[in-house]
Design an enzyme around this catalytic site. Structure first.
Site, PDB file in Angstrom:
ATOM      1  CE  LYS A  22      -1.631   1.440   4.115  1.00 39.03           C
ATOM      2  NZ  LYS A  22      -1.342   2.829   4.497  1.00 39.03           N
ATOM      3  CG  ASN A  23       2.346   2.623   3.512  1.00 40.22           C
ATOM      4  OD1 ASN A  23       1.184   2.912   3.224  1.00 40.22           O
ATOM      5  ND2 ASN A  23       2.750   2.415   4.748  1.00 40.22           N
ATOM      6  NE  ARG A  93      -1.158  11.397   8.270  1.00 40.04           N
ATOM      7  CZ  ARG A  93      -0.942  12.702   8.396  1.00 40.04           C
ATOM      8  NH1 ARG A  93      -1.931  13.466   8.787  1.00 40.04           N
ATOM      9  NH2 ARG A  93       0.232  13.224   8.110  1.00 40.04           N
ATOM     10  CB  CYS A 117      -4.650   9.991  12.308  1.00 41.81           C
ATOM     11  SG  CYS A 117      -3.053   9.270  12.490  1.00 41.81           S
ATOM     12  NE  ARG A 122       0.659   9.931  10.505  1.00 42.03           N
ATOM     13  CZ  ARG A 122       0.187   8.907   9.798  1.00 42.03           C
ATOM     14  NH1 ARG A 122      -0.951   8.357  10.134  1.00 42.03           N
ATOM     15  NH2 ARG A 122       0.829   8.465   8.731  1.00 42.03           N
ATOM     16  CG  ASP A 307       3.705   1.264   9.564  1.00 43.47           C
ATOM     17  OD1 ASP A 307       3.864   1.552   8.369  1.00 43.47           O
ATOM     18  OD2 ASP A 307       3.420   2.100  10.429  1.00 43.47           O
ATOM     19  CB  VAL A 329       8.102   6.465  14.475  1.00 44.69           C
ATOM     20  CG1 VAL A 329       7.616   7.242  13.261  1.00 44.69           C
ATOM     21  CG2 VAL A 329       9.403   5.726  14.163  1.00 44.69           C
ATOM     22  NE  ARG A 399      -6.953   4.152   5.845  1.00 47.85           N
ATOM     23  CZ  ARG A 399      -6.128   4.937   6.536  1.00 47.85           C
ATOM     24  NH1 ARG A 399      -6.348   5.217   7.787  1.00 47.85           N
ATOM     25  NH2 ARG A 399      -5.055   5.439   5.968  1.00 47.85           N
TER      26      ARG A 399
HETATM   27  C1  EPZ Z   1       4.407   6.858   6.447  1.00 47.90           C
HETATM   28  O1  EPZ Z   1       3.614   7.846   7.055  1.00 47.90           O
HETATM   29  C2  EPZ Z   1       3.513   5.631   6.330  1.00 47.90           C
HETATM   30  N1  EPZ Z   1       2.363   5.947   5.478  1.00 47.90           N
HETATM   31  C3  EPZ Z   1       3.052   5.204   7.720  1.00 47.90           C
HETATM   32  O2  EPZ Z   1       2.294   4.017   7.579  1.00 47.90           O
HETATM   33  C4  EPZ Z   1       4.282   4.897   8.567  1.00 47.90           C
HETATM   34  O3  EPZ Z   1       3.875   4.564   9.876  1.00 47.90           O
HETATM   35  C5  EPZ Z   1       5.197   6.127   8.613  1.00 47.90           C
HETATM   36  O4  EPZ Z   1       5.543   6.531   7.274  1.00 47.90           O
HETATM   37  C6  EPZ Z   1       6.498   5.855   9.363  1.00 47.90           C
HETATM   38  O5  EPZ Z   1       7.179   4.802   8.755  1.00 47.90           O
HETATM   39  C7  EPZ Z   1       2.539   5.980   4.138  1.00 47.90           C
HETATM   40  O6  EPZ Z   1       3.614   5.755   3.619  1.00 47.90           O
HETATM   41  C8  EPZ Z   1       1.318   6.287   3.313  1.00 47.90           C
HETATM   42  P1  EPZ Z   1       6.386  10.185   8.509  1.00 47.90           P
HETATM   43  P2  EPZ Z   1       4.141   9.372   7.083  1.00 47.90           P
HETATM   44  O7  EPZ Z   1       6.224  11.477   7.792  1.00 47.90           O
HETATM   45  O8  EPZ Z   1       4.983   9.647   5.906  1.00 47.90           O
HETATM   46  C9  EPZ Z   1       6.968  13.511  11.789  1.00 47.90           C
HETATM   47  C10 EPZ Z   1       0.476   2.622   7.849  1.00 47.90           C
HETATM   48  O9  EPZ Z   1       0.199   1.978   8.859  1.00 47.90           O
HETATM   49  N2  EPZ Z   1       6.737  14.497  10.710  1.00 47.90           N
HETATM   50  O10 EPZ Z   1       7.523   9.300   8.137  1.00 47.90           O
HETATM   51  O11 EPZ Z   1       2.955  10.246   7.332  1.00 47.90           O
HETATM   52  C11 EPZ Z   1       5.709  12.719  12.133  1.00 47.90           C
HETATM   53  O12 EPZ Z   1       4.917  13.423  13.062  1.00 47.90           O
HETATM   54  C12 EPZ Z   1       0.917   4.054   7.970  1.00 47.90           C
HETATM   55  O13 EPZ Z   1       0.485   2.163   6.685  1.00 47.90           O
HETATM   56  C13 EPZ Z   1       6.870  15.853  10.982  1.00 47.90           C
HETATM   57  O14 EPZ Z   1       7.154  16.238  12.110  1.00 47.90           O
HETATM   58  O15 EPZ Z   1       5.044   9.364   8.389  1.00 47.90           O
HETATM   59  C14 EPZ Z   1       6.282  11.441  12.710  1.00 47.90           C
HETATM   60  O16 EPZ Z   1       6.562  11.646  14.090  1.00 47.90           O
HETATM   61  C15 EPZ Z   1       0.680   4.566   9.362  1.00 47.90           C
HETATM   62  N3  EPZ Z   1       6.652  16.755   9.981  1.00 47.90           N
HETATM   63  C16 EPZ Z   1       7.602  11.266  11.953  1.00 47.90           C
HETATM   64  O17 EPZ Z   1       7.878  12.518  11.332  1.00 47.90           O
HETATM   65  C17 EPZ Z   1       6.325  16.379   8.708  1.00 47.90           C
HETATM   66  O18 EPZ Z   1       6.164  17.235   7.826  1.00 47.90           O
HETATM   67  C18 EPZ Z   1       7.533  10.202  10.876  1.00 47.90           C
HETATM   68  O19 EPZ Z   1       6.404  10.485  10.088  1.00 47.90           O
HETATM   69  C19 EPZ Z   1       6.192  14.995   8.442  1.00 47.90           C
HETATM   70  C20 EPZ Z   1       6.410  14.071   9.450  1.00 47.90           C
END
Ligand code: EPZ
Length: 420
Positions: A22-23, A93, A117, A122, A307, A329, A399
């Site tokens: 999916k990702n 998202r 969420c 996030r 995840d 994370v 999802r």
């Molecule tokens: C991706 O989400 C995945 N989703 C998530 O999978 C996964 O848990 C996550 O990466 C971490 O591996 C998709 O790829 C669609 P991040 P993402 O930006 O990109 C902070 C699932 O279960 N951050 O890597 O949204 C954030 O708050 C989902 O399939 C900022 O501060 O996660 C977090 O603490 C859940 N500012 C950390 O970075 C930003 O602009 C990592 O988030 C962006 C992120």
């Protein structure tokens, strides 16, 4: 809302096929907006999030062809609107992933701010700052990110304060069409980022260093069409292997990639599993034994994926000994622990660590899913509990897990879906 009813007590045994990730599918579908010819994306999982992305394309007037195997051919040049509406973004998202491509290809984009969420606030500040560094004018008002460009985005050196998967993906897609070189530092190294880069390269992008923390992009004028097959889902793979280990079972997963889940395989071996693998398959055999408790700490790739944390927490609930699971994370990703305690798990949360001492078996209870991976962990807990566990709000599961009850039934689980 549908519910899943799981009757616990059976060991998982059998073979299943792993679906496309999916990702990886979501950013690769978004990347199709960059091309001025059709892009065909194959091996898409039949998931609600994929349907939502296709719906989003429909909202923007992008013409799509979908075949019976759910391969999707995207014709970006037919696009009519450059807006991703809140009604869709609030359900997924990852819709934020169209921001970079729309801006880079069409010079303008309006994407609803994704809310927080269940697992955390996030924010998307790093997405916005990266695009501003490339010359975009961005205003956040009325709940929308409104981005525009006078002419082409400019290549830039961008440092991510925090490793962000979709942040890296958004900027990588924008940089592919920018004028000049971009360097993405402290970039995400996840296999899904690598898969996106490989697809962009097949479309004519000039990218190096993907899979490391520094990605170099030489922007090009245009990207052409291609056909690309999405890589297997490493989190789905890990979910089924952990479920088999927790139940003391013996399974084989096919059409997967053992080379991108080292952290999970090593931890399963620590739990006492006999793990073997080839190019595209993995077998796990517990020889009927109860798993040993494990300790882990989640972090960006190649460390233990956040995840998969909830799934290992479920294994620890019935494992021999005490295990500590630390989540680094997201700030609120232990809601499944409260539900497992209602099933008799001996677990406590101290800060960002869940400490558990395994019990011989859990007791069935009505539980509620709160996010995608937590819901999978509650299904695993149901497999381990005496009696019938009812998991509610399983739209979360739909999802991210293709045909979860069918795949578990193939492995001998007593599980059925009931419409509520
Ligand atoms: C991706 O989400 C995945 N989703 C998530 O999978 C996964 O848990 C996550 O990466 C971490 O591996 C998709 O790829 C669609 P991040 P993402 O930006 O990109 C902070 C699932 O279960 N951050 O890597 O949204 C954030 O708050 C989902 O399939 C900022 O501060 O996660 C977090 O603490 C859940 N500012 C950390 O970075 C930003 O602009 C990592 O988030 C962006 C992120």
């Amino acid at each position: 809302m549908d519910k899943l009813i799981i009757t616990g007590g059976t060991r998982l045994e059998g073979e299943i096929r792993i679906s496309g990730a999916k990702n990886a599918a979501l950013p690769i579908l978004a990347a199709a907006l960059l091309a001025d010819e059709p892009v065909t994306v194959c091996n898409l999982p039949h998931l609600h999030d994929i349907t939502t992305m296709i719906e989003l394309f429909g909202c923007m007037g992008v013409e799509l062809l979908i075949d019976e195997k759910m391969n999707v051919e995207v014709h970006a040049s037919t696009i009519k609107h450059l807006t991703a509406p809140y009604e869709l973004v609030k359900t997924m998202r990852a819709s934020i992933l169209v921001l970079g491509p729309l801006l880079a290809r069409f010079g303008r984009a309006e994407v609803a701010l994704p809310g927080g969420c269940a697992i955390g606030s996030r924010p998307v500040d790093l997405h916005i700052r990266g695009l501003e560094a490339m010359g975009a004018d961005i205003v956040v008002e009325d709940g929308y990110i409104k981005a525009s460009m006078k002419d082409r985005l400019k290549g830039a050196r961008i440092f991510f304060d925090t490793v962000t998967v979709t942040g890296t993906e958004n900027i990588l897609m924008a940089a592919a069409l920018a004028d000049g070189e971009s360097i993405l530092e402290n970039a995400a190294r996840e296999p899904e980022v690598v898969d996106l880069a490989e697809c962009l390269i097949r479309m004519g992008a000039k990218i190096e260093g993907h899979g490391t923390d520094t990605i170099r992009v030489q922007g090009v004028e245009r990207l052409h069409g291609c056909s690309y097959s999405v890589l297997p889902d490493r989190i789905e793979t890990g979910t089924y292997l952990i479920a088999a280990a927790a139940t003391g079972g013996k399974i084989k997963v096919k059409d997967t990639r053992p080379d991108i889940i080292d952290s999970i395989l090593i931890k399963l071996q620590e739990a006492g599993a006999d793990v073997q693998w080839g190019d595209d398959w993995i077998t796990l055999d517990m020889h009927g034994k109860r798993p040993k408790a494990i300790s882990l700490k989640t972090a960006p790739y190649p460390a233990m994926p956040t995840d998969i944390q909830a799934q290992f927490t479920a294994l620890n609930a019935v494992a021999e000994g005490t295990g500590k699971i630390t989540e680094t994370v997201f700030e609120n990703r232990f809601m499944h622990v409260l539900e497992m305690k209602r099933m008799g798990a001996q677990m406590d949360i101290e800060g960002n660590t869940a400490i558990s001492t395994g019990v011989t078996n859990l007791k069935a209870a009505p539980v509620m899913a709160t996010d995608l991976r937590a819901s999978a962990s509650l299904v695993i807990a149901g497999l381990l509990a005496e009696g019938d566990t009812v998991v509610d709000r399983i739209y979360h599961i739909d999802r991210g897990y293709e045909c979860i009850e069918e795949k578990l039934q193939l492995l001998g689980a007593k599980i059925r879906r009931v419409p509520s």
